[in-house]
Design an enzyme around this catalytic site. Structure first.
Site, PDB file in Angstrom:
ATOM      1  N   TYR A 134       0.815  -1.215   0.000  1.00 58.71           N
ATOM      2  CA  TYR A 134       0.000   0.000   0.000  1.00 58.71           C
ATOM      3  C   TYR A 134       0.849   1.266   0.000  1.00 58.71           C
ATOM      4  O   TYR A 134       0.304   2.375   0.001  1.00 58.71           O
ATOM      5  CB  TYR A 134      -0.982   0.008   1.178  1.00 58.71           C
ATOM      6  CG  TYR A 134      -2.065  -1.034   1.052  1.00 58.71           C
ATOM      7  CD1 TYR A 134      -1.932  -2.104   0.172  1.00 58.71           C
ATOM      8  CD2 TYR A 134      -3.219  -0.968   1.795  1.00 58.71           C
ATOM      9  CE1 TYR A 134      -2.910  -3.070   0.052  1.00 58.71           C
ATOM     10  CE2 TYR A 134      -4.221  -1.921   1.683  1.00 58.71           C
ATOM     11  CZ  TYR A 134      -4.053  -2.978   0.814  1.00 58.71           C
ATOM     12  OH  TYR A 134      -5.031  -3.939   0.706  1.00 58.71           O
ATOM     13  N   LYS A 181       2.858 -14.226   6.059  1.00 56.90           N
ATOM     14  CA  LYS A 181       3.056 -15.153   4.937  1.00 56.90           C
ATOM     15  C   LYS A 181       4.559 -15.433   4.808  1.00 56.90           C
ATOM     16  O   LYS A 181       5.111 -15.507   3.701  1.00 56.90           O
ATOM     17  CB  LYS A 181       2.481 -14.519   3.662  1.00 56.90           C
ATOM     18  CG  LYS A 181       2.294 -15.474   2.518  1.00 56.90           C
ATOM     19  CD  LYS A 181       1.203 -16.498   2.758  1.00 56.90           C
ATOM     20  CE  LYS A 181       1.235 -17.584   1.701  1.00 56.90           C
ATOM     21  NZ  LYS A 181       0.423 -18.747   2.044  1.00 56.90           N
ATOM     22  N   ASP A 214      -2.783 -17.436   5.905  1.00 59.46           N
ATOM     23  CA  ASP A 214      -3.929 -18.105   5.268  1.00 59.46           C
ATOM     24  C   ASP A 214      -4.613 -19.050   6.266  1.00 59.46           C
ATOM     25  O   ASP A 214      -5.843 -19.160   6.298  1.00 59.46           O
ATOM     26  CB  ASP A 214      -3.554 -18.836   3.965  1.00 59.46           C
ATOM     27  CG  ASP A 214      -2.165 -19.418   3.959  1.00 59.46           C
ATOM     28  OD1 ASP A 214      -1.381 -19.083   4.852  1.00 59.46           O
ATOM     29  OD2 ASP A 214      -1.848 -20.229   3.074  1.00 59.46           O
ATOM     30  N   ASP A 238      -5.729  -5.689   5.967  1.00 56.87           N
ATOM     31  CA  ASP A 238      -6.870  -5.075   5.293  1.00 56.87           C
ATOM     32  C   ASP A 238      -7.913  -6.148   5.001  1.00 56.87           C
ATOM     33  O   ASP A 238      -9.107  -6.006   5.308  1.00 56.87           O
ATOM     34  CB  ASP A 238      -6.369  -4.437   3.984  1.00 56.87           C
ATOM     35  CG  ASP A 238      -7.425  -3.599   3.297  1.00 56.87           C
ATOM     36  OD1 ASP A 238      -8.469  -3.358   3.910  1.00 56.87           O
ATOM     37  OD2 ASP A 238      -7.204  -3.188   2.139  1.00 56.87           O
ATOM     38  N   ASP A 242     -11.593  -7.129   7.361  1.00 57.36           N
ATOM     39  CA  ASP A 242     -12.943  -7.118   6.788  1.00 57.36           C
ATOM     40  C   ASP A 242     -13.618  -8.470   6.988  1.00 57.36           C
ATOM     41  O   ASP A 242     -14.811  -8.542   7.299  1.00 57.36           O
ATOM     42  CB  ASP A 242     -12.893  -6.784   5.287  1.00 57.36           C
ATOM     43  CG  ASP A 242     -13.100  -5.295   5.025  1.00 57.36           C
ATOM     44  OD1 ASP A 242     -12.745  -4.494   5.915  1.00 57.36           O
ATOM     45  OD2 ASP A 242     -13.608  -4.933   3.949  1.00 57.36           O
TER      46      ASP A 242
END
Ligand code: NAP
Length: 487
Positions: A134, A181, A214, A238, A242
């Site tokens: 980002y 990750k 994950d 992010d 959500d």
């Protein structure tokens, strides 16, 4: 913790924003006033209106000045209208004021029925807010191949991990889950894994846990009640925040805070909901819960709890709720919901477990250029990224030839991370974007920069290169990853 005396009222910059922003801001301010919050407002503008006035960032200077003065912002949703501005005004505000920590509480709300109701979900996602993909550093490297740079700093990881710990301690939580990750992205995500572990272990009251991100997404759905505090890099945070909001009722009831050393901004997670804007139907709960976080930030713990309980009671009783959260056919407008909520101020919910909140002891960061000291550093080679429509075999042969007489020899050529020269897998799909890895043939020359410039000139005679990356070793360790298939 008591409320602030009225003489210590805190001035807050209020940015109503776009769409339903004005409606949910008015409603939130009305609840805070009725509850006796120690706040005065300074109105400011940003978003759609600013873009339409030709302010390319969507954030007028007067708004930035107000935030600089107050250091505390309550913000409604901001739009980036189609055809205006390159960056979103939200991202600009977070970056301008270096609000590096995004805090997203995920707590089951009474009366909001979800497939997870009754499980006691109560955790917080702490998302790094200014680094990672980002940073928005993107290039088309060939007409058909795009690249985004994932920048992660050790200082950025340290800061966000410390904030996650400070939040855990402030809320009496026990476990900090660092979700990364790192199994694939060993250097970037790996940095948060290593630094996160180091930072959490500095706090004896906290337990450190690492989870592959994950699996974290999977665990959030399978057994969300296991989490306390989860900390993540920007994009992972992010997405998972959500997902987490969806577990407890969705974006309409999800609050958030953006914290930095000097400015804190509180906002609902939802957008401007243009379809219902101006109709008096918007649910102000998410902004109200964001304002509750803001009240705790400024030390007004009593009013925060008072509002939170009035909200819990209202939701529990299920009377006069807005359409998005009401039982089918019973929804009311913002005004009726607000009246009910204000009427419930002073009542206490017995169903929501109490939590002792304390101020978040954020460690201030020095305003100097951060750098990590190393004892040794050496350049061992260079990756040259180039555009070519040749076959990998022909490209490899021409690069070997180009390097003849230089300080380098070609080690490999890869296409999107898969080796295609000297050995290729038969199934690899080839596009016109290659990375050629050259290593020094003998010991590094005294001036590696000059040797790289010489090699670039040689390669450039036959090929179009667009990007160069030095291969370095810091303190004797490779500061680069190997390719798929590289020995
Ligand atoms: P959205 O505004 O969150 O709206 C999606 C739908 O969710 C709405 O149509 C509405 O559903 C429902 N909804 C959201 N908030 C609600 C509330 N408070 N009360 C009742 N219902 C609510 O998402 P979007 O349509 O993707 O985005 C619209 C604009 O907002 C875009 O310009 C986007 O860039 C911007 N945005 C800003 C922020 C921010 O400022 N932080 C965040 C996200 C999006 P129904 O239509 O079914 O009633």
């Amino acid at each position: 913790m008591d409320s602030l005396p009225v003489s210590q009222k805190v001035t807050v910059t209020a940015i109503a924003g776009d769409g339903i922003g004005a409606e949910v801001m008015r409603a939130t301010q009305a609840v805070l006033a009725a509850a006796g919050a120690a706040v005065t407002w300074e109105d400011a503008m940003a978003g759609g209106e600013a873009f339409r006035k030709g302010i390319s960032t969507g954030t007028p200077q007067e708004t930035l000045d107000s935030i600089e003065r107050t250091g505390v912002v309550l913000k409604g949703p901001l739009e980036t209208p189609v055809g205006y501005g390159e960056k979103s005004a939200n991202v600009s505000l977070r970056k301008i004021f270096e609000m590096y920590g995004n805090i997203r509480p995920v707590r089951e709300l009474p009366g909001i029925k979800t497939p997870f109701s009754g499980r006691g979900i109560d955790f917080t996602v702490v998302r790094e807010n200014v680094e990672d993909l980002y940073a928005g550093i993107e290039h088309m490297q060939t007409p058909g191949v795009a690249q985004a740079v994932k920048l992660i700093s050790e200082a950025g990881c340290e800061r966000i991990a410390e904030l996650a710990c400070a939040l855990a301690l402030a809320e009496g939580r026990k476990t900090v889950t660092v979700a990364t990750k790192a199994n694939i992205l060993k250097l970037t995500e790996g940095l948060l894994k290593t630094v996160g572990e180091r930072v959490v272990k500095r706090h004896p009251a906290l337990t450190h846990e690492h989870m592959i991100v994950d699996n974290c997404a999977h665990q959030m759905v399978i057994r969300p009640e296991q989490f306390d505090i989860c900390v993540m890099t920007n994009m992972n945070g992010d997405i998972l925040s959500d997902l987490a909001a969806g577990l407890v009722g969705g974006l309409g009831v999800a609050p958030s805070a953006n914290l930095g050393d000097t400015v804190a901004m509180f906002e609902a997670v939802h957008g401007s909901a243009p379809q219902i804007a101006g109709k008096g139907l918007a649910n102000p709960t998410a902004l109200l819960l964001s304002a509750v976080m803001m009240l705790r930030h400024i030390g007004d713990f009593t009013t925060a709890a008072r509002i939170e309980h009035a909200l819990y009671v209202t939701l529990e009783e299920g009377r006069d709720l807005t359409g998005d959260i009401a039982a089918p056919g019973t929804g009311v407008g913002t005004a009726a919901y607000l009246e009910r909520l204000i009427g419930n101020l002073g009542r206490t919910s017995a169903r929501v477990p109490a939590r002792e909140y304390r101020p978040i002891a954020m460690r201030p960061w020095p305003r100097s250029t951060w750098a990590r000291a190393v004892a040794t550093r050496e350049v061992v080679g260079v990756d040259i990224f180039l555009e070519s429509q040749a076959t990998p075999q022909a490209l490899g042969a021409s690069l070997v030839q180009a390097a003849q007489g230089s300080a380098f020899s070609l080690k490999l050529v890869s296409c999107r991370g898969a080796q295609v020269w000297p050995v290729a897998q038969p199934h690899t799909f080839i596009v016109d974007h290659f990375r050629a890895r050259f290593m020094f043939s003998a010991a590094a020359p005294a001036n590696p920069n000059a040797a790289i410039a010489d090699l670039l000139a040689r390669v450039g005679e036959q090929h179009s290169w667009m990007h160069v990356e030095k291969l370095q070793r810091f303190d004797g360790a490779d500061a680069f990853t190997k390719d798929q298939g590289e020995g």
